[in-house]
Scaffold this active site. Structure first.
Site, PDB file in Angstrom:
ATOM      1  N   LYS A 106       0.869  -1.191   0.000  1.00  0.00           N
ATOM      2  CA  LYS A 106       0.000   0.000   0.000  1.00  0.00           C
ATOM      3  C   LYS A 106       0.894   1.225   0.000  1.00  0.00           C
ATOM      4  O   LYS A 106       2.029   1.183   0.488  1.00  0.00           O
ATOM      5  CB  LYS A 106      -0.879   0.014   1.261  1.00  0.00           C
ATOM      6  CG  LYS A 106      -2.168   0.780   1.102  1.00  0.00           C
ATOM      7  CD  LYS A 106      -3.090   0.102   0.121  1.00  0.00           C
ATOM      8  CE  LYS A 106      -4.516   0.402   0.238  1.00  0.00           C
ATOM      9  NZ  LYS A 106      -5.384  -0.500  -0.507  1.00  0.00           N
ATOM     10  N   GLY A 218     -20.372   6.347   2.777  1.00  0.00           N
ATOM     11  CA  GLY A 218     -19.544   6.711   1.628  1.00  0.00           C
ATOM     12  C   GLY A 218     -20.386   6.808   0.369  1.00  0.00           C
ATOM     13  O   GLY A 218     -21.520   6.299   0.307  1.00  0.00           O
ATOM     14  N   GLY A 220     -18.239   7.004  -2.693  1.00  0.00           N
ATOM     15  CA  GLY A 220     -17.099   7.065  -3.604  1.00  0.00           C
ATOM     16  C   GLY A 220     -17.146   5.913  -4.575  1.00  0.00           C
ATOM     17  O   GLY A 220     -18.207   5.345  -4.844  1.00  0.00           O
ATOM     18  N   ASN A 221     -15.972   5.550  -5.059  1.00  0.00           N
ATOM     19  CA  ASN A 221     -15.905   4.515  -6.084  1.00  0.00           C
ATOM     20  C   ASN A 221     -16.559   3.208  -5.641  1.00  0.00           C
ATOM     21  O   ASN A 221     -17.252   2.560  -6.423  1.00  0.00           O
ATOM     22  CB  ASN A 221     -14.446   4.283  -6.463  1.00  0.00           C
ATOM     23  CG  ASN A 221     -14.330   3.262  -7.564  1.00  0.00           C
ATOM     24  OD1 ASN A 221     -13.991   2.113  -7.327  1.00  0.00           O
ATOM     25  ND2 ASN A 221     -14.682   3.653  -8.768  1.00  0.00           N
TER      26      ASN A 221
HETATM   27  P1  NAD Z   1     -13.335   7.376  -2.607  1.00  0.00           P
HETATM   28  O1  NAD Z   1     -12.310   8.385  -2.275  1.00  0.00           O
HETATM   29  O2  NAD Z   1     -13.786   7.219  -4.003  1.00  0.00           O
HETATM   30  O3  NAD Z   1     -14.638   7.644  -1.718  1.00  0.00           O
HETATM   31  C1  NAD Z   1     -14.614   7.755  -0.347  1.00  0.00           C
HETATM   32  C2  NAD Z   1     -16.009   8.155   0.100  1.00  0.00           C
HETATM   33  O4  NAD Z   1     -16.042   8.211   1.521  1.00  0.00           O
HETATM   34  C3  NAD Z   1     -16.447   9.534  -0.390  1.00  0.00           C
HETATM   35  O5  NAD Z   1     -17.817   9.528  -0.695  1.00  0.00           O
HETATM   36  C4  NAD Z   1     -16.183  10.420   0.822  1.00  0.00           C
HETATM   37  O6  NAD Z   1     -17.000  11.581   0.846  1.00  0.00           O
HETATM   38  C5  NAD Z   1     -16.557   9.478   1.930  1.00  0.00           C
HETATM   39  N1  NAD Z   1     -15.982   9.839   3.218  1.00  0.00           N
HETATM   40  C6  NAD Z   1     -14.716  10.249   3.499  1.00  0.00           C
HETATM   41  N2  NAD Z   1     -14.606  10.507   4.808  1.00  0.00           N
HETATM   42  C7  NAD Z   1     -15.817  10.238   5.356  1.00  0.00           C
HETATM   43  C8  NAD Z   1     -16.346  10.304   6.652  1.00  0.00           C
HETATM   44  N3  NAD Z   1     -15.589  10.696   7.671  1.00  0.00           N
HETATM   45  N4  NAD Z   1     -17.629   9.940   6.822  1.00  0.00           N
HETATM   46  C9  NAD Z   1     -18.416   9.560   5.797  1.00  0.00           C
HETATM   47  N5  NAD Z   1     -17.969   9.487   4.543  1.00  0.00           N
HETATM   48  C10 NAD Z   1     -16.698   9.821   4.342  1.00  0.00           C
HETATM   49  O7  NAD Z   1     -12.797   5.993  -2.008  1.00  0.00           O
HETATM   50  P2  NAD Z   1     -13.189   4.517  -2.460  1.00  0.00           P
HETATM   51  O8  NAD Z   1     -12.292   4.123  -3.567  1.00  0.00           O
HETATM   52  O9  NAD Z   1     -14.654   4.395  -2.615  1.00  0.00           O
HETATM   53  O10 NAD Z   1     -12.697   3.687  -1.188  1.00  0.00           O
HETATM   54  C11 NAD Z   1     -13.490   3.593  -0.009  1.00  0.00           C
HETATM   55  C12 NAD Z   1     -12.953   2.507   0.896  1.00  0.00           C
HETATM   56  O11 NAD Z   1     -12.882   1.286   0.193  1.00  0.00           O
HETATM   57  C13 NAD Z   1     -11.548   2.721   1.445  1.00  0.00           C
HETATM   58  O12 NAD Z   1     -11.478   2.124   2.714  1.00  0.00           O
HETATM   59  C14 NAD Z   1     -10.680   1.971   0.462  1.00  0.00           C
HETATM   60  O13 NAD Z   1      -9.439   1.631   1.029  1.00  0.00           O
HETATM   61  C15 NAD Z   1     -11.559   0.782   0.209  1.00  0.00           C
HETATM   62  N6  NAD Z   1     -11.317   0.072  -1.042  1.00  0.00           N
HETATM   63  C16 NAD Z   1     -11.384   0.701  -2.243  1.00  0.00           C
HETATM   64  C17 NAD Z   1     -11.194  -0.024  -3.404  1.00  0.00           C
HETATM   65  C18 NAD Z   1     -11.333   0.589  -4.768  1.00  0.00           C
HETATM   66  O14 NAD Z   1     -11.222  -0.140  -5.756  1.00  0.00           O
HETATM   67  N7  NAD Z   1     -11.612   1.868  -4.897  1.00  0.00           N
HETATM   68  C19 NAD Z   1     -10.910  -1.398  -3.329  1.00  0.00           C
HETATM   69  C20 NAD Z   1     -10.874  -2.009  -2.087  1.00  0.00           C
HETATM   70  C21 NAD Z   1     -11.087  -1.264  -0.943  1.00  0.00           C
END
Ligand code: NAD
Length: 428
Positions: A106, A218, A220-221
């Site tokens: 990471k 959340g 996000g993605n």
């Molecule tokens: P992202 O940056 O696209 O989205 C994060 C989301 O969380 C956003 O909507 C943001 O507004 C919200 N957020 C941030 N702080 C917050 C809080 N304090 N309270 C409520 N919402 C909050 O990130 P992502 O890619 O969706 O990843 C989210 C999680 O999933 C992380 O833990 C990441 O490590 C994990 N993850 C992501 C992937 C991937 O492919 N993107 C794969 C495996 C795990």
């Protein structure tokens, strides 16, 4: 670190617990408790106004016994070395549980990317690679996007690496943009992967998915595609999603009839997953405190934002209706919350199984880069579904055979595979 939770201590506690269950040789356990390599470095970046800012960067490589290290790069203002260590460790278990031939790593930078211009972000991405290029590569360690980083950033990083090594090397990084070596289906992969595991869990628990409601943290993605998948693949309703509005305040939104429309919300969400509060309110959505998602009347809770979000302080707020917790985020549940789930018969789909769809699709991307031949989206998603379904059932089978909690079972499957690879290579 989130509140009082140190994620790396949490990752080690989870590992120690399962090492004991497995009766693992303490010397082998010592190898796996810590990352094999850690890099910390300073990245000077010339800002658009001519000033110089120095950012703290990290890369942690936990274990590459099963193949090249693999793991995202996070841009987050609260990033810490321990956070990156924990996430690198979980990547090892994730790749092993998904049965893809990769190790775990990471990376991160302490920064809020929303405060940077496009050119500043590009210089920061290139600076990260200038520090790390000798220690990453298609056969060494392959980064990917994560919280706060985007496919465009991966494109810049791949370009910088290719320039430094003197040859076009798309396989150095995954999550690249389409047309620039990216794979179809990668954007949806993690969220859809979450849904494939939820679908299998519902079959196992004999739940009618069409009658179920989910509450998610959340947007996000991960969560946006999990929300779309929950509605379109399972026929359920999503009561709420939540986000962070960058002023340390969380917004929480749901529509009057109890179900959000993720496609609409996406039209008012920025690239960092922040929903425009004013526009959401105008469209009839209620905006509540960011933590309200956890107490919603729902069958499925999906923490999909940050780590440590379900903990000793709030776990008792969970509705009695909740049957499944699907961990879209990494490390969202603390050991105290795990105890509560166990006591109350809540079926947990642990993070490194539940959200393995992203890395599995990243692996497909590397395979396509190597072949220089690209699959259709349908082919990618079909292969993803097969891998996620197999991983879910390998863990469920272990859980039933050994009569252990799903997280412990996932660790048992993963640790066993990594230890076998270390033994085959003569490391232990
Ligand atoms: P992202 O940056 O696209 O989205 C994060 C989301 O969380 C956003 O909507 C943001 O507004 C919200 N957020 C941030 N702080 C917050 C809080 N304090 N309270 C409520 N919402 C909050 O990130 P992502 O890619 O969706 O990843 C989210 C999680 O999933 C992380 O833990 C990441 O490590 C994990 N993850 C992501 C992937 C991937 O492919 N993107 C794969 C495996 C795990």
């Amino acid at each position: 670190m989130t509140g009082t939770v140190n994620e790396f201590e949490m990752a080690q506690r989870q590992f120690d617990h399962v090492a004991k269950l497995l009766n693992l040789d303490p010397q082998i356990a010592e190898v796996l408790r810590w990352p094999m390599r850690e890099y910390t470095f300073r990245i000077p970046v010339r800002m658009d106004d001519g000033s110089l800012r120095v950012f703290q960067g990290f890369r942690v490589q936990h274990n590459d016994a099963r193949g090249p290290n693999k793991g995202g790069i996070r841009f987050h203002p609260a990033e810490t070395l321990d956070m990156v260590r924990a996430l690198a460790t979980w990547m090892t278990w994730k790749c092993a549980v998904a049965d893809i031939p990769l190790g775990g790593s990471k990376g991160g930078v302490i920064v809020d990317p929303a405060t940077l211009s496009t050119t500043e972000k590009e210089r920061l991405c290139r600076g990260w690679v200038q520090n790390m290029w000798k220690n990453i590569g298609p056969r060494q360690d392959v980064p990917a996007p994560d919280v706060g980083t985007t496919p465009q950033m991966m494109g810049w990083m791949m370009d910088e690496y290719s320039k430094l090594v003197g040859q076009y090397t798309p396989g150095v990084i995954t999550g690249k943009p389409l047309g620039g070596g990216g794979s179809l289906g990668r954007t949806e992969a993690t969220g859809y992967g979450v849904i494939y595991t939820v679908r299998e869990a519902m079959k196992h628990l004999k739940m009618d998915s069409k009658k179920t409601v989910a509450a998610m943290q959340g947007f996000g993605n991960v969560t946006r595609y999990a929300a779309i998948g929950f509605i379109e693949m399972l026929g359920g309703k999503v009561a709420c999603v939540s986000c962070w509005d960058r002023h340390d305040k969380c917004a929480y939104t749901y529509s009057k009839d109890g179900g959000i429309d993720p496609h609409f919300l996406l039209t008012i969400t920025d690239e960092y997953g922040t929903i425009d509060k004013a526009k959401a309110s105008k469209a009839g959505y209620t905006v509540e405190d960011g933590d309200a998602w956890i107490a919603k009347e729902a069958d499925v809770l999906m923490p999909g934002a940050l780590s440590g979000q379900i903990n000793a302080d709030n776990v008792k707020k969970i509705s009695k209706r909740v049957k499944i917790v699907a961990e879209g985020a990494n490390g969202p549940t603390t050991p105290e919350a795990d105890e509560y789930f166990k006591k109350n018969g809540i079926f947990d789909i642990p993070d490194f199984l539940c959200n393995a769809g992203g890395v599995t699709c990243s692996y497909f991307e590397s395979v396509q880069n190597d072949m220089n031949f690209y699959w259709t989206k349908e082919e990618v998603l079909e292969k993803l579904d097969t891998k996620m379904t197999q991983a879910f059932h390998a863990v469920l089978e272990m859980s039933e055979k050994e009569k252990v909690y799903m997280r412990d079972a996932a660790y048992m499957v993963a640790i066993d595979r990594v230890v076998r690879a270390m033994q085959l290579r003569g490391w232990v």
